[in-house]
Design an enzyme around this catalytic site. Structure first.
Site, PDB file in Angstrom:
ATOM      1  N   THR A 167      -8.616  -4.103   4.266  1.00 57.40           N
ATOM      2  CA  THR A 167      -7.627  -4.712   4.285  1.00 57.40           C
ATOM      3  C   THR A 167      -6.207  -3.255   4.994  1.00 57.40           C
ATOM      4  O   THR A 167      -5.272  -3.908   4.945  1.00 57.40           O
ATOM      5  CB  THR A 167      -6.892  -5.778   4.088  1.00 57.40           C
ATOM      6  OG1 THR A 167      -6.740  -5.487   2.510  1.00 57.40           O
ATOM      7  CG2 THR A 167      -7.530  -7.347   4.442  1.00 57.40           C
ATOM      8  N   ALA A 168      -6.707  -2.725   3.940  1.00 59.79           N
ATOM      9  CA  ALA A 168      -5.640  -1.265   3.874  1.00 59.79           C
ATOM     10  C   ALA A 168      -6.475   0.374   4.263  1.00 59.79           C
ATOM     11  O   ALA A 168      -6.136  -0.364   5.749  1.00 59.79           O
ATOM     12  CB  ALA A 168      -5.786  -0.556   1.550  1.00 59.79           C
ATOM     13  N   TYR A 169      -6.304   1.022   3.847  1.00 57.70           N
ATOM     14  CA  TYR A 169      -7.507   2.477   4.431  1.00 57.70           C
ATOM     15  C   TYR A 169      -7.850   2.478   5.998  1.00 57.70           C
ATOM     16  O   TYR A 169      -8.224   1.953   7.121  1.00 57.70           O
ATOM     17  CB  TYR A 169      -7.323   3.506   3.927  1.00 57.70           C
ATOM     18  CG  TYR A 169      -7.565   4.952   5.005  1.00 57.70           C
ATOM     19  CD1 TYR A 169      -6.960   5.153   5.812  1.00 57.70           C
ATOM     20  CD2 TYR A 169      -7.428   5.850   3.758  1.00 57.70           C
ATOM     21  CE1 TYR A 169      -7.139   6.126   6.263  1.00 57.70           C
ATOM     22  CE2 TYR A 169      -7.666   7.527   3.795  1.00 57.70           C
ATOM     23  CZ  TYR A 169      -6.817   6.877   5.178  1.00 57.70           C
ATOM     24  OH  TYR A 169      -7.738   8.669   5.761  1.00 57.70           O
ATOM     25  N   ALA A 196     -12.116   9.533  12.660  1.00 60.60           N
ATOM     26  CA  ALA A 196     -12.584  10.663  13.763  1.00 60.60           C
ATOM     27  C   ALA A 196     -13.516  10.924  14.162  1.00 60.60           C
ATOM     28  O   ALA A 196     -13.528  12.216  13.026  1.00 60.60           O
ATOM     29  CB  ALA A 196     -11.308  11.091  13.998  1.00 60.60           C
ATOM     30  N   ASP A 240       1.721  -3.293  -4.812  1.00 51.31           N
ATOM     31  CA  ASP A 240      -0.214  -2.585  -4.553  1.00 51.31           C
ATOM     32  C   ASP A 240       0.310  -1.436  -4.685  1.00 51.31           C
ATOM     33  O   ASP A 240      -0.719  -1.049  -5.787  1.00 51.31           O
ATOM     34  CB  ASP A 240      -0.798  -2.588  -3.660  1.00 51.31           C
ATOM     35  CG  ASP A 240      -0.376  -4.101  -2.917  1.00 51.31           C
ATOM     36  OD1 ASP A 240      -0.221  -4.830  -3.492  1.00 51.31           O
ATOM     37  OD2 ASP A 240      -0.351  -4.176  -1.717  1.00 51.31           O
ATOM     38  N   LYS A 244      -8.974  -1.157   7.224  1.00 54.02           N
ATOM     39  CA  LYS A 244      -8.014  -1.317   8.276  1.00 54.02           C
ATOM     40  C   LYS A 244      -7.438  -0.508   9.670  1.00 54.02           C
ATOM     41  O   LYS A 244      -7.742  -0.667  11.046  1.00 54.02           O
ATOM     42  CB  LYS A 244      -7.253  -2.671   8.220  1.00 54.02           C
ATOM     43  CG  LYS A 244      -6.733  -3.653   8.982  1.00 54.02           C
ATOM     44  CD  LYS A 244      -6.137  -5.321   9.215  1.00 54.02           C
ATOM     45  CE  LYS A 244      -5.853  -6.426  10.220  1.00 54.02           C
ATOM     46  NZ  LYS A 244      -5.202  -5.187  10.616  1.00 54.02           N
TER      47      LYS A 244
HETATM   48  P1  NAP Z   1       1.388   3.868   0.843  1.00 52.85           P
HETATM   49  O1  NAP Z   1       0.797   5.133   1.297  1.00 52.85           O
HETATM   50  O2  NAP Z   1       2.579   4.065   0.301  1.00 52.85           O
HETATM   51  O3  NAP Z   1       0.865   2.383   0.945  1.00 52.85           O
HETATM   52  C1  NAP Z   1       0.392   1.650   2.259  1.00 52.85           C
HETATM   53  C2  NAP Z   1       0.415   0.639   2.146  1.00 52.85           C
HETATM   54  O4  NAP Z   1      -0.312   0.217   2.356  1.00 52.85           O
HETATM   55  C3  NAP Z   1       1.384  -0.309   1.813  1.00 52.85           C
HETATM   56  O5  NAP Z   1       2.253  -0.933   3.073  1.00 52.85           O
HETATM   57  C4  NAP Z   1       0.781  -0.903   0.353  1.00 52.85           C
HETATM   58  O6  NAP Z   1       1.391  -1.624   0.148  1.00 52.85           O
HETATM   59  C5  NAP Z   1      -0.407  -1.214   1.310  1.00 52.85           C
HETATM   60  N1  NAP Z   1      -1.503  -1.326   0.642  1.00 52.85           N
HETATM   61  C6  NAP Z   1      -1.681  -0.699  -0.512  1.00 52.85           C
HETATM   62  N2  NAP Z   1      -3.528  -1.179  -0.854  1.00 52.85           N
HETATM   63  C7  NAP Z   1      -3.834  -2.537   0.061  1.00 52.85           C
HETATM   64  C8  NAP Z   1      -4.452  -3.484   0.315  1.00 52.85           C
HETATM   65  N3  NAP Z   1      -5.383  -3.547  -0.656  1.00 52.85           N
HETATM   66  N4  NAP Z   1      -4.935  -4.835   1.625  1.00 52.85           N
HETATM   67  C9  NAP Z   1      -3.569  -3.943   2.026  1.00 52.85           C
HETATM   68  N5  NAP Z   1      -2.565  -3.579   2.005  1.00 52.85           N
HETATM   69  C10 NAP Z   1      -2.347  -2.782   1.261  1.00 52.85           C
HETATM   70  O7  NAP Z   1       0.473   4.576  -0.838  1.00 52.85           O
HETATM   71  P2  NAP Z   1      -0.035   2.958  -1.603  1.00 52.85           P
HETATM   72  O8  NAP Z   1       1.374   1.677  -1.608  1.00 52.85           O
HETATM   73  O9  NAP Z   1      -0.045   3.659  -2.925  1.00 52.85           O
HETATM   74  O10 NAP Z   1      -1.377   2.198  -1.133  1.00 52.85           O
HETATM   75  C11 NAP Z   1      -2.593   3.597  -1.261  1.00 52.85           C
HETATM   76  C12 NAP Z   1      -3.318   3.344  -0.541  1.00 52.85           C
HETATM   77  O11 NAP Z   1      -2.896   3.732   0.727  1.00 52.85           O
HETATM   78  C13 NAP Z   1      -4.583   3.572  -0.336  1.00 52.85           C
HETATM   79  O12 NAP Z   1      -5.491   2.910  -1.151  1.00 52.85           O
HETATM   80  C14 NAP Z   1      -5.258   2.836   0.686  1.00 52.85           C
HETATM   81  O13 NAP Z   1      -5.569   2.066   1.721  1.00 52.85           O
HETATM   82  C15 NAP Z   1      -3.778   2.902   1.968  1.00 52.85           C
HETATM   83  N6  NAP Z   1      -3.772   4.646   3.056  1.00 52.85           N
HETATM   84  C16 NAP Z   1      -3.751   4.127   4.153  1.00 52.85           C
HETATM   85  C17 NAP Z   1      -3.642   4.697   5.170  1.00 52.85           C
HETATM   86  C18 NAP Z   1      -4.189   4.661   6.260  1.00 52.85           C
HETATM   87  O14 NAP Z   1      -3.477   3.326   6.536  1.00 52.85           O
HETATM   88  N7  NAP Z   1      -3.879   5.281   7.094  1.00 52.85           N
HETATM   89  C19 NAP Z   1      -3.803   6.033   5.009  1.00 52.85           C
HETATM   90  C20 NAP Z   1      -3.971   6.513   3.721  1.00 52.85           C
HETATM   91  C21 NAP Z   1      -3.962   5.287   2.576  1.00 52.85           C
HETATM   92  P3  NAP Z   1       2.586  -1.557  -0.730  1.00 52.85           P
HETATM   93  O15 NAP Z   1       3.931  -1.165  -0.063  1.00 52.85           O
HETATM   94  O16 NAP Z   1       2.280  -3.195  -1.590  1.00 52.85           O
HETATM   95  O17 NAP Z   1       2.575  -1.283  -2.426  1.00 52.85           O
END
Ligand code: NAP
Ligand code: MN
Length: 265
Positions: free
Chosen positions: A162-164, A186, A51, A166
């Site tokens: 479903t990403a951040y 927070a 992704d 969630k």
């Molecule tokens: P990463 O830190 O490597 O990956 C975060 C995870 O989120 C990876 O497993 C990625 O899948 C997955 N992901 C990305 N878009 C998603 C979606 N729409 N629904 C479900 N899972 C998703 O960073 P990245 O791969 O470049 O992804 C960036 C995204 O990470 C940001 O847009 C944000 O949503 C998320 N993020 C989450 C947190 C948190 O949950 N605490 C913190 C910062 C950012 P893949 O393994 O296929 O890449």
């Protein structure tokens, strides 16, 4: 997709991927596609990777509305990647035999300090980059709603839910609902500061404004999907659901809720 033939590959230039791409180019060529080296000539953009590669492909090609984006994964299927690299021949076949469909995903539009807008397909996040809290005035349609004090806020699209979003206990939203979700990271809640404390959904005709209170402790870092914006003194973000929709190629029998089930249950 008989009328789309110009294919652009977006990938990280590692030796390992280069070799795989050479094979893909050949496959695509044999299936009647033309490989182009300029994005402006492309009408299909294929990202190779997870992704994260898909998100980068969108950002680096400027969320093109006249292209179909295709996510091809190397290890496991993701939320935007419906195809595996070792099955690309099948993918090209299904593109010809209409076993795939093009789905439109909505984006949000983020305007920082009245400059050119940016697009996001997952979310826009704003966080304190220092150990002190960030104070944000939250306005909905120009009307003051709450004063936030805490680590930050996330505004996500339905597909980004479903990403951040969630991870901070936001709801998973059906991509057929044109909306954006506002979630807290927070928040401090006490007699001086009070926020709603739960995520909320805004419809596609609302405008959200996040004003960063300039109290000397404001060191925000702004995230547009997986890219950080280095803006020193951002004052405000204006966010709305954008009319710009991104066309994504997906398998017919792989709905959003099947993906949610596969990934989380
Ligand atoms: P990463 O830190 O490597 O990956 C975060 C995870 O989120 C990876 O497993 C990625 O899948 C997955 N992901 C990305 N878009 C998603 C979606 N729409 N629904 C479900 N899972 C998703 O960073 P990245 O791969 O470049 O992804 C960036 C995204 O990470 C940001 O847009 C944000 O949503 C998320 N993020 C989450 C947190 C948190 O949950 N605490 C913190 C910062 C950012 P893949 O393994 O296929 O890449
Ligand atoms: Mn990743």
């Amino acid at each position: 997709m008989p009328n789309r033939k110009n294919l652009f590959f977006f990938y990280k230039q590692t030796p390992e991927l280069k070799e795989k791409i050479a094979h893909l180019r050949e496959l695509a060529h044999n299936n009647g596609f033309q490989i182009v080296d300029e994005i402006k000539e492309a009408n299909i953009i294929v990202s190779i990777g997870g992704d994260n590669a898909f998100l980068q492909a969108l950002r680096k090609t400027n969320f093109k509305e006249d292209c179909v984006y295709v996510g091809v994964n190397i290890d496991q299927l993701g939320f935007y990647t419906d195809f595996m690299i070792h099955e690309v021949d099948k993918m090209l076949e299904s593109m010809k035999s209409e076993q795939v469909e093009v789905r439109k995903y909505s984006t949000i539009e983020v305007t920082i300090d009245e400059e050119t807008p940016y697009y996001c397909i997952n979310e826009c996040s704003i966080r304190s980059n220092v150990i002190k809290t960030l104070v944000i005035e939250v306005l909905i349609d120009d009307q003051h709603f709450e004063t936030f004090r805490g680590d930050g806020m996330i505004v996500s699209t339905p597909t980004g839910s479903t990403a951040y979003n969630k991870s901070v206990r936001g709801a998973v939203v059906d991509p057929r609902l044109p909306s954006m979700q506002v979630s807290e990271i927070a928040s401090i809640n006490n007699n001086d500061y009070r926020t709603l404390g739960t995520s909320f959904l805004l419809s596609d005709d609302r405008k959200l404004r996040l004003q960063i209170v300039q109290d000397g402790n404001d060191h925000p870092i702004i995230g547009l999907d997986n890219e950080a914006m280095s803006i020193r003194h951002a004052r405000q973000l204006e966010i709305k659901v954008s009319p710009r929709q991104i066309k994504v190629l997906k398998l017919k029998h792989n709905s959003f809720w099947e993906k949610v089930q596969r990934k989380f249950l």
